[in-house]
Design an enzyme around this catalytic site. Structure first.
Site, PDB file in Angstrom:
ATOM      1  N   LYS A 267       0.835  -1.215   0.000  1.00 31.08           N
ATOM      2  CA  LYS A 267       0.000   0.000   0.000  1.00 31.08           C
ATOM      3  C   LYS A 267       0.867   1.263   0.000  1.00 31.08           C
ATOM      4  O   LYS A 267       0.641   2.199  -0.775  1.00 31.08           O
ATOM      5  CB  LYS A 267      -0.930  -0.002   1.221  1.00 31.08           C
ATOM      6  CG  LYS A 267      -2.074   0.975   1.086  1.00 31.08           C
ATOM      7  CD  LYS A 267      -1.982   2.147   2.017  1.00 31.08           C
ATOM      8  CE  LYS A 267      -2.933   3.241   1.595  1.00 31.08           C
ATOM      9  NZ  LYS A 267      -3.129   4.243   2.626  1.00 31.08           N
ATOM     10  N   ASP A 286      -6.222  -0.351   0.615  1.00 29.76           N
ATOM     11  CA  ASP A 286      -6.305  -0.664   2.039  1.00 29.76           C
ATOM     12  C   ASP A 286      -7.732  -1.145   2.300  1.00 29.76           C
ATOM     13  O   ASP A 286      -8.500  -1.346   1.352  1.00 29.76           O
ATOM     14  CB  ASP A 286      -5.938   0.556   2.904  1.00 29.76           C
ATOM     15  CG  ASP A 286      -6.839   1.752   2.634  1.00 29.76           C
ATOM     16  OD1 ASP A 286      -7.898   1.578   1.991  1.00 29.76           O
ATOM     17  OD2 ASP A 286      -6.493   2.863   3.062  1.00 29.76           O
TER      18      ASP A 286
HETATM   19  N1  LIG Z   1      -5.631   9.437  -2.784  1.00 29.31           N
HETATM   20  C1  LIG Z   1      -5.208   8.659  -1.788  1.00 29.31           C
HETATM   21  N2  LIG Z   1      -4.559   9.199  -0.772  1.00 29.31           N
HETATM   22  C2  LIG Z   1      -4.145   8.398   0.209  1.00 29.31           C
HETATM   23  N3  LIG Z   1      -3.478   8.655   1.337  1.00 29.31           N
HETATM   24  C3  LIG Z   1      -3.303   7.493   1.950  1.00 29.31           C
HETATM   25  O1  LIG Z   1      -2.666   7.336   3.102  1.00 29.31           O
HETATM   26  N4  LIG Z   1      -3.833   6.506   1.272  1.00 29.31           N
HETATM   27  C4  LIG Z   1      -4.368   7.028   0.176  1.00 29.31           C
HETATM   28  C5  LIG Z   1      -5.048   6.481  -0.908  1.00 29.31           C
HETATM   29  O2  LIG Z   1      -5.297   5.256  -1.000  1.00 29.31           O
HETATM   30  N5  LIG Z   1      -5.447   7.343  -1.870  1.00 29.31           N
END
Ligand SMILES: Nc1nc2[nH]c(O)nc2c(=O)[nH]1
Length: 378
Positions: A267, A286
């Site tokens: 991730k 996630d």
């Molecule tokens: N656009 C997103 N921003 C994120 N910040 C983070 O911690 N996860 C993400 C994500 O999945 N997409």
């Protein structure tokens, strides 16, 4: 995807709140200048157009929504941050157009180039979203309410360190940790009571001990930061060059390479790839993105548990639906799940709002919780 030529900008921007920009999250409190820094307080007076409308770039949807933790809200509809040694503010004109102000820079033209690259201005968000909306009616509905949620092109080292801090963490803690790292870089100036620094070099980061990071609240992530900095320093071509070279590779190679670094999983690697390495179809998955995907994209996977293999299935489903800029579509869907943003949705999507409420406190831990202080899943 190239952006169409913008129309000429109107006169000097003001700070009027009359534009239809969604309400801003509460700005963090400025940290007052230490005596050492008090002499260099900048009073911006001149603003120049970036040539991006609000539909191409919404600052409140792009800066405080989990992509970067380095930019501060320094005024109404105004955000400030450093790009290399350039200290820059961005601000919406009352008609929504975006303007910039360079507070400090060794070269005005280099500052402008760095800004345009950081904002990915060669990519037309509106054109791209048109394609996404044609492929997905739910996207079309959400897009009306979240115009201008743009993907940034950050410095790879800065992005990597920020996302190392982000795993299993909430936005306020991530910001504190990132502020600590930033404070190790050269001081650039003060804007509206906030101190700004250039991001520290890899060499400077290598001088920080695990113990110092633990004392600064990094917990178990301290050893990942020192381990990753050491691993980068041992690259024959240098860590910064190595990271930059990933921009030219295929996504899978990029992810595999990043995952060799301590503390970086699928991730985090996908976030770094999407937000700094030109991997526009990287899909961070996630538990929250998994839920979106199993509700709307791959319902046949609902009820299964999230494994790396199924993360791959979700990423493939995003790319099949949205194409080579699928990561930009993921970003809108991610932002739309933040409670602070979800609250802005009209009743059309109320059923979704209700069903997420039913999921109860779990929803409070969503990507959303980035703002409310809950956990961000790794
Ligand atoms: N656009 C997103 N921003 C994120 N910040 C983070 O911690 N996860 C993400 C994500 O999945 N997409």
């Amino acid at each position: 995807m190239k952006r169409a030529r913008p129309t000429p900008p109107p006169a000097t921007p003001t700070t009027s709140r009359s534009s239809p920009i969604p309400p801003l999250p509460t700005p963090p409190q400025p940290r007052h200048s230490s005596k050492k820094h008090q002499k260099i307080i900048f009073k911006p007076t001149n603003w120049a157009p970036v040539n991006l409308t609000q539909s191409e770039l919404s600052l409140p949807l792009t800066f405080p929504t989990g992509q970067t933790f380095r930019w501060k809200q320094t005024g109404p509809l105004q955000y400030t941050g450093s790009l290399g040694r350039h200290l820059i503010s961005l601000k919406h004109h009352q008609n929504g157009d975006v303007y910039y102000q360079i507070h400090h820079s060794p070269s005005q033209s280099a500052a402008k180039s760095a800004l345009l690259s950081f904002l990915n201005t060669n990519i037309s968000l509106t054109e791209m979203w048109h394609g996404f909306a044609a492929a997905d009616s739910r996207f079309a509905e959400l897009a009306q309410h979240f115009k201008g949620a743009r993907v940034l092109r950050q410095d790879p080292l800065e992005c990597l360190i920020q996302f190392l801090c982000s795993s299993n963490n909430n936005i306020s803690r991530i910001t504190k940790m990132v502020d600590f790292v930033s404070s190790l870089g050269d001081h650039l100036g003060n804007v509206e009571g906030f101190e700004f620094h250039a991001f520290p070099s890899l060499e400077r980061l290598a001088l920080v001990t695990e113990q110092q990071l633990r004392e600064a609240g990094f917990g178990y992530r301290a050893k990942y930061v020192t381990g990753t900095v050491n691993a980068l320093q041992s690259k024959p071509e240098g860590g910064v060059k190595w990271l930059e070279s990933l921009r030219k590779l295929q996504l899978q190679m990029v992810i595999d390479s990043l995952c060799t670094l301590p503390g970086i999983g699928l991730k985090v690697a996908s976030c770094i790839a999407l937000f700094s390495l030109d991997q526009h179809h990287a899909i961070p998955v996630d538990t929250h993105v998994w839920r979106i995907a199993t509700t709307h994209l791959v319902p046949e996977l609902a009820g299964a548990s999230l494994t790396p293999k199924l993360c791959g299935r979700v990423a493939d489903a995003f790319v099949t639906k949205y194409g080579k800029y699928a990561g930009w579509a993921q970003t809108l869907l991610f932002i739309a799940e933040l409670p602070s943003q979800k609250a802005l949705l009209p009743s059309v999507t109320v059923n979704e709002k209700k069903s997420s409420k039913k999921r109860g406190s779990k929803a409070q831990r969503g990507p959303s919780s980035t703002e409310e202080g809950g956990q961000q899943a790794d």
